[in-house]
Design a protein around this motif. Structure first.
Motif, PDB file in Angstrom:
ATOM      1  N   LEU A  14       0.830  -1.206   0.000  1.00 42.63           N
ATOM      2  CA  LEU A  14       0.000   0.000   0.000  1.00 42.63           C
ATOM      3  C   LEU A  14       0.861   1.251   0.000  1.00 42.63           C
ATOM      4  O   LEU A  14       0.617   2.195  -0.770  1.00 42.63           O
ATOM      5  CB  LEU A  14      -0.942   0.011   1.210  1.00 42.63           C
ATOM      6  N   THR A  15       1.880   1.274   0.846  1.00 42.36           N
ATOM      7  CA  THR A  15       2.758   2.433   0.928  1.00 42.36           C
ATOM      8  C   THR A  15       3.520   2.644  -0.384  1.00 42.36           C
ATOM      9  O   THR A  15       3.676   3.772  -0.843  1.00 42.36           O
ATOM     10  CB  THR A  15       3.743   2.263   2.099  1.00 42.36           C
ATOM     11  N   LEU A  21       2.108   6.992  -6.584  1.00 36.26           N
ATOM     12  CA  LEU A  21       1.061   7.942  -6.947  1.00 36.26           C
ATOM     13  C   LEU A  21       1.468   9.370  -6.622  1.00 36.26           C
ATOM     14  O   LEU A  21       1.309  10.279  -7.442  1.00 36.26           O
ATOM     15  CB  LEU A  21      -0.244   7.577  -6.229  1.00 36.26           C
ATOM     16  N   VAL A  22       2.033   9.583  -5.438  1.00 36.11           N
ATOM     17  CA  VAL A  22       2.484  10.926  -5.058  1.00 36.11           C
ATOM     18  C   VAL A  22       3.647  11.373  -5.939  1.00 36.11           C
ATOM     19  O   VAL A  22       3.748  12.546  -6.290  1.00 36.11           O
ATOM     20  CB  VAL A  22       2.884  10.950  -3.562  1.00 36.11           C
ATOM     21  N   TRP A  23       4.519  10.442  -6.290  1.00 36.74           N
ATOM     22  CA  TRP A  23       5.673  10.772  -7.136  1.00 36.74           C
ATOM     23  C   TRP A  23       5.230  11.218  -8.535  1.00 36.74           C
ATOM     24  O   TRP A  23       5.771  12.167  -9.092  1.00 36.74           O
ATOM     25  CB  TRP A  23       6.575   9.550  -7.228  1.00 36.74           C
ATOM     26  N   VAL A  41      -3.397   3.893   8.670  1.00 38.90           N
ATOM     27  CA  VAL A  41      -3.051   2.479   8.513  1.00 38.90           C
ATOM     28  C   VAL A  41      -1.928   2.106   9.472  1.00 38.90           C
ATOM     29  O   VAL A  41      -1.961   1.047  10.102  1.00 38.90           O
ATOM     30  CB  VAL A  41      -2.663   2.168   7.049  1.00 38.90           C
ATOM     31  N   ALA A  42      -0.929   2.984   9.602  1.00 40.82           N
ATOM     32  CA  ALA A  42       0.174   2.721  10.530  1.00 40.82           C
ATOM     33  C   ALA A  42      -0.325   2.676  11.969  1.00 40.82           C
ATOM     34  O   ALA A  42       0.114   1.840  12.762  1.00 40.82           O
ATOM     35  CB  ALA A  42       1.258   3.776  10.366  1.00 40.82           C
ATOM     36  N   TRP A  43      -1.244   3.575  12.314  1.00 37.91           N
ATOM     37  CA  TRP A  43      -1.804   3.570  13.677  1.00 37.91           C
ATOM     38  C   TRP A  43      -2.566   2.267  13.926  1.00 37.91           C
ATOM     39  O   TRP A  43      -2.473   1.683  14.999  1.00 37.91           O
ATOM     40  CB  TRP A  43      -2.727   4.757  13.874  1.00 37.91           C
ATOM     41  N   ASP A  44      -3.309   1.817  12.938  1.00 39.95           N
ATOM     42  CA  ASP A  44      -4.044   0.568  13.082  1.00 39.95           C
ATOM     43  C   ASP A  44      -3.092  -0.617  13.221  1.00 39.95           C
ATOM     44  O   ASP A  44      -3.363  -1.554  13.961  1.00 39.95           O
ATOM     45  CB  ASP A  44      -4.961   0.369  11.880  1.00 39.95           C
ATOM     46  N   PHE A  45      -1.978  -0.559  12.532  1.00 43.84           N
ATOM     47  CA  PHE A  45      -1.032  -1.670  12.553  1.00 43.84           C
ATOM     48  C   PHE A  45      -0.133  -1.635  13.787  1.00 43.84           C
ATOM     49  O   PHE A  45       0.077  -2.650  14.439  1.00 43.84           O
ATOM     50  CB  PHE A  45      -0.185  -1.638  11.288  1.00 43.84           C
TER      51      PHE A  45
END
Length: 51
Positions: A14-15, A21-23, A41-45
């Motif tokens: 995902l990252t 996409l940002v690039w 997502v990082a907080w959830d993980f």
């Protein structure tokens, strides 16, 4: 153990996808939305575990 490895793999994919996409589409608003998405997502993980 397998669940944890699959979660790490999914987070990495995902990252990587969102990083590409940002690039390719360097917009500030898109970057902000993606940053919030990756942070959630990082907080959830990595956040506190529930039972």
């Amino acid at each position: 153990m397998t669940d944890r490895l699959m979660s790490i793999f999914a987070f990495a994919i995902l990252t990587a996808f969102l990083g590409i996409l940002v690039w390719k589409v360097p917009r500030l608003d898109l970057g902000a939305v993606i940053a919030v998405t990756v942070a959630l997502v990082a907080w959830d993980f990595f956040g506190p575990k529930r039972k």
